[in-house]
Design an enzyme around this catalytic site. Structure first.
Site, PDB file in Angstrom:
ATOM      1  N   ARG A  32     -16.988   3.122   4.242  1.00  0.00           N
ATOM      2  CA  ARG A  32     -15.796   2.551   3.620  1.00  0.00           C
ATOM      3  C   ARG A  32     -14.667   2.341   4.632  1.00  0.00           C
ATOM      4  O   ARG A  32     -13.978   1.317   4.605  1.00  0.00           O
ATOM      5  CB  ARG A  32     -15.286   3.471   2.508  1.00  0.00           C
ATOM      6  CG  ARG A  32     -16.025   3.374   1.205  1.00  0.00           C
ATOM      7  CD  ARG A  32     -15.433   4.304   0.156  1.00  0.00           C
ATOM      8  NE  ARG A  32     -16.077   4.111  -1.129  1.00  0.00           N
ATOM      9  CZ  ARG A  32     -15.695   3.209  -2.027  1.00  0.00           C
ATOM     10  NH1 ARG A  32     -14.661   2.427  -1.776  1.00  0.00           N
ATOM     11  NH2 ARG A  32     -16.333   3.086  -3.164  1.00  0.00           N
ATOM     12  N   ASP A  42     -11.132  -1.844  -9.656  1.00  0.00           N
ATOM     13  CA  ASP A  42     -11.137  -0.635 -10.474  1.00  0.00           C
ATOM     14  C   ASP A  42      -9.946  -0.546 -11.417  1.00  0.00           C
ATOM     15  O   ASP A  42      -9.984   0.215 -12.387  1.00  0.00           O
ATOM     16  CB  ASP A  42     -11.153   0.604  -9.575  1.00  0.00           C
ATOM     17  CG  ASP A  42     -12.517   0.906  -8.998  1.00  0.00           C
ATOM     18  OD1 ASP A  42     -13.491   0.246  -9.415  1.00  0.00           O
ATOM     19  OD2 ASP A  42     -12.613   1.799  -8.134  1.00  0.00           O
ATOM     20  N   TYR A  56     -28.500   6.963   2.576  1.00  0.00           N
ATOM     21  CA  TYR A  56     -28.739   5.761   3.372  1.00  0.00           C
ATOM     22  C   TYR A  56     -27.868   5.832   4.623  1.00  0.00           C
ATOM     23  O   TYR A  56     -26.864   6.531   4.668  1.00  0.00           O
ATOM     24  CB  TYR A  56     -28.452   4.478   2.588  1.00  0.00           C
ATOM     25  CG  TYR A  56     -27.111   4.420   1.899  1.00  0.00           C
ATOM     26  CD1 TYR A  56     -25.964   4.023   2.582  1.00  0.00           C
ATOM     27  CD2 TYR A  56     -26.997   4.732   0.549  1.00  0.00           C
ATOM     28  CE1 TYR A  56     -24.740   3.950   1.945  1.00  0.00           C
ATOM     29  CE2 TYR A  56     -25.766   4.667  -0.097  1.00  0.00           C
ATOM     30  CZ  TYR A  56     -24.646   4.274   0.605  1.00  0.00           C
ATOM     31  OH  TYR A  56     -23.428   4.205  -0.027  1.00  0.00           O
ATOM     32  N   GLU A  71       0.855  -1.192   0.000  1.00  0.00           N
ATOM     33  CA  GLU A  71       0.000   0.000   0.000  1.00  0.00           C
ATOM     34  C   GLU A  71       0.887   1.235   0.000  1.00  0.00           C
ATOM     35  O   GLU A  71       1.759   1.396   0.853  1.00  0.00           O
ATOM     36  CB  GLU A  71      -0.912  -0.002   1.231  1.00  0.00           C
ATOM     37  CG  GLU A  71      -1.654   1.292   1.495  1.00  0.00           C
ATOM     38  CD  GLU A  71      -2.461   1.790   0.320  1.00  0.00           C
ATOM     39  OE1 GLU A  71      -2.432   3.011   0.082  1.00  0.00           O
ATOM     40  OE2 GLU A  71      -3.106   0.964  -0.368  1.00  0.00           O
ATOM     41  N   GLN A  72       0.651   2.122  -0.976  1.00  0.00           N
ATOM     42  CA  GLN A  72       1.538   3.274  -1.114  1.00  0.00           C
ATOM     43  C   GLN A  72       1.368   4.312  -0.007  1.00  0.00           C
ATOM     44  O   GLN A  72       2.302   5.052   0.314  1.00  0.00           O
ATOM     45  CB  GLN A  72       1.327   3.934  -2.472  1.00  0.00           C
ATOM     46  CG  GLN A  72      -0.027   4.561  -2.663  1.00  0.00           C
ATOM     47  CD  GLN A  72      -0.154   5.230  -4.033  1.00  0.00           C
ATOM     48  OE1 GLN A  72       0.775   5.223  -4.836  1.00  0.00           O
ATOM     49  NE2 GLN A  72      -1.313   5.800  -4.295  1.00  0.00           N
TER      50      GLN A  72
END
Length: 394
Positions: A105, A293, A213, A31-32
């Site tokens: 998230r 993605d 929501y 992970e950068q």
């Protein structure tokens, strides 16, 4: 033991790492950023995704921080009148065997990081930017922040601006869709009691739509606010937005929409220009492939972006588990996933037009929506990423 190198420590990369480790592989995740984290916003996890996450042993952790909506609602932008509704909640769990979650998230990522941290076979690296890679006869050598790491395969789960994709296929041009999306969080304590139902609510309007929501066990309301506009085309999840512009973009919309905007947290207000990319003809070369993605970025009009990445990881693990030939396994993974993810990409593109219709076209759309049923979601929610590879063999 087969060693997999994963570029990207987001939802797709970490869920893939868990699926791969569960299949007996050693996994290194790069992970950068200096720490694992997500900009605050909500996502929806339908049963096709929660099937995989529960299989990974995450049910209790998810239940502790997610919100289970009772239904979907589609409403008129100005009057707020109900256009159509479909059940979620227990109805969906009974039908598909797994729940539908609304979740922040950051909360989902925290669940995945915690699970990866306690899983034998997974090594997590932060401040670790994948700068390049080269393939040898039976291995991949990856340069990470000036240091070389070697493995049997490299998975590019490094998002919409994927460096691994660029290394495989060159730079990719994207087309601005003419839509700008806002993300906002509203603390429930700022809202009138019972203003927001326990639902995923979408207001359809001319040249725009507004979604809200609950997330974080009902403590926050997540809002996604999309308007057709020109002159600003920054494609970034972390670009700050101005409250006044958001307010102006939705002037004249329903009172509930206005109340949500008026009470949004200005420190958690972001906007991004929505760009479209066509489905890719290839995801893999040799022992390097893409996920999420990085290979099928999806407009946020079917609530399936994260779900597709989670499915990818499960199918990738099954294909690698079933073959000692890594390039062949990656090719099979790609073949099993391309049609489904392309369908989601194209369906999301179609919804971008349908949601924003005006006049007679909107009236026809609304009548059609009232006749539609939850059965239209069967092919989406019933997909089993855990068994698709075995069933394809049959």
């Amino acid at each position: 033991m087969t060693r997999l190198l994963v570029s990207g420590g987001g939802i797709g990369g970490l869920s893939a790492a868990l699926s791969l480790a569960r299949s007996g592989f050693e996994v290194e995740v790069f992970e950068q950023a200096p720490e694992f984290g997500e900009v605050g916003a909500g996502i929806q996890l339908s049963p096709n995704a929660t099937r995989v996450l529960h299989h990974l042993g995450l049910a209790d952790a998810l239940e502790a921080c997610a919100f289970v909506p009772a239904r979907t609602e589609f409403r008129s932008w100005r009057s707020g009148g109900l256009i159509s509704t479909n059940p979620l909640g227990e109805t969906l769990r009974d039908t598909y065997g797994f729940p539908y979650y609304h979740i922040h998230r950051g909360d989902l990522l925290a669940v995945l990081v915690a699970a990866a941290g306690r899983t034998d076979g997974i090594t997590l690296h932060t401040s670790a930017r994948v700068e390049g890679f080269r393939q040898a006869a039976d291995s991949v050598h990856v340069t990470v922040s000036g240091t070389e790491h070697s493995g049997d395969a490299l998975v590019g789960a490094d998002g919409i601006h994927s460096a691994v994709r660029a290394g495989l296929f060159g730079p990719e041009a994207a087309t601005f869709t003419g839509n700008v999306a806002w993300r906002a969080l509203v603390p429930v304590t700022r809202l009138p009691d019972r203003l927001i139902p326990p639902a995923a609510t979408v207001w359809w309007g001319p040249r725009g739509h507004f979604v809200c929501y609950y997330v974080r066990s009902g403590a926050l309301v997540n809002c996604v606010c999309v308007r057709e506009k020109q002159g600003w085309e920054v494609e970034s999840w972390t670009e700050r937005g101005e409250y006044r512009e958001l307010k102006d973009d939705f002037a004249g919309w329903n009172d509930t929409v206005q109340t949500l905007i008026d009470n949004a947290d200005p420190d958690a207000l972001y906007k991004w220009a929505l760009h479209d990319r066509p489905p890719m003809p290839r995801w893999s070369r040799g022992a390097v492939t893409l996920l999420g993605d990085a290979c099928h970025p999806t407009l946020p009009f079917m609530a399936q972006g994260a779900a597709m990445a989670i499915e990818d990881g499960a199918v990738l693990a099954a294909c690698l588990r079933g073959s000692s030939d890594v390039p062949a396994a990656l090719s099979r993974y790609e073949d099993l996933r391309k049609d489904r993810t392309a369908g989601i990409q194209l369906g999301s593109r179609r919804n971008a037009r349908v949601f924003h219709l005006r006049g007679v076209q909107a009236w026809v759309r609304n009548r059609a929506a009232r006749r539609a049923s939850a059965r239209s979601m069967t092919s989406l929610f019933d997909y089993d990423a855990l068994t698709i590879a075995d069933r394809a063999d049959g």
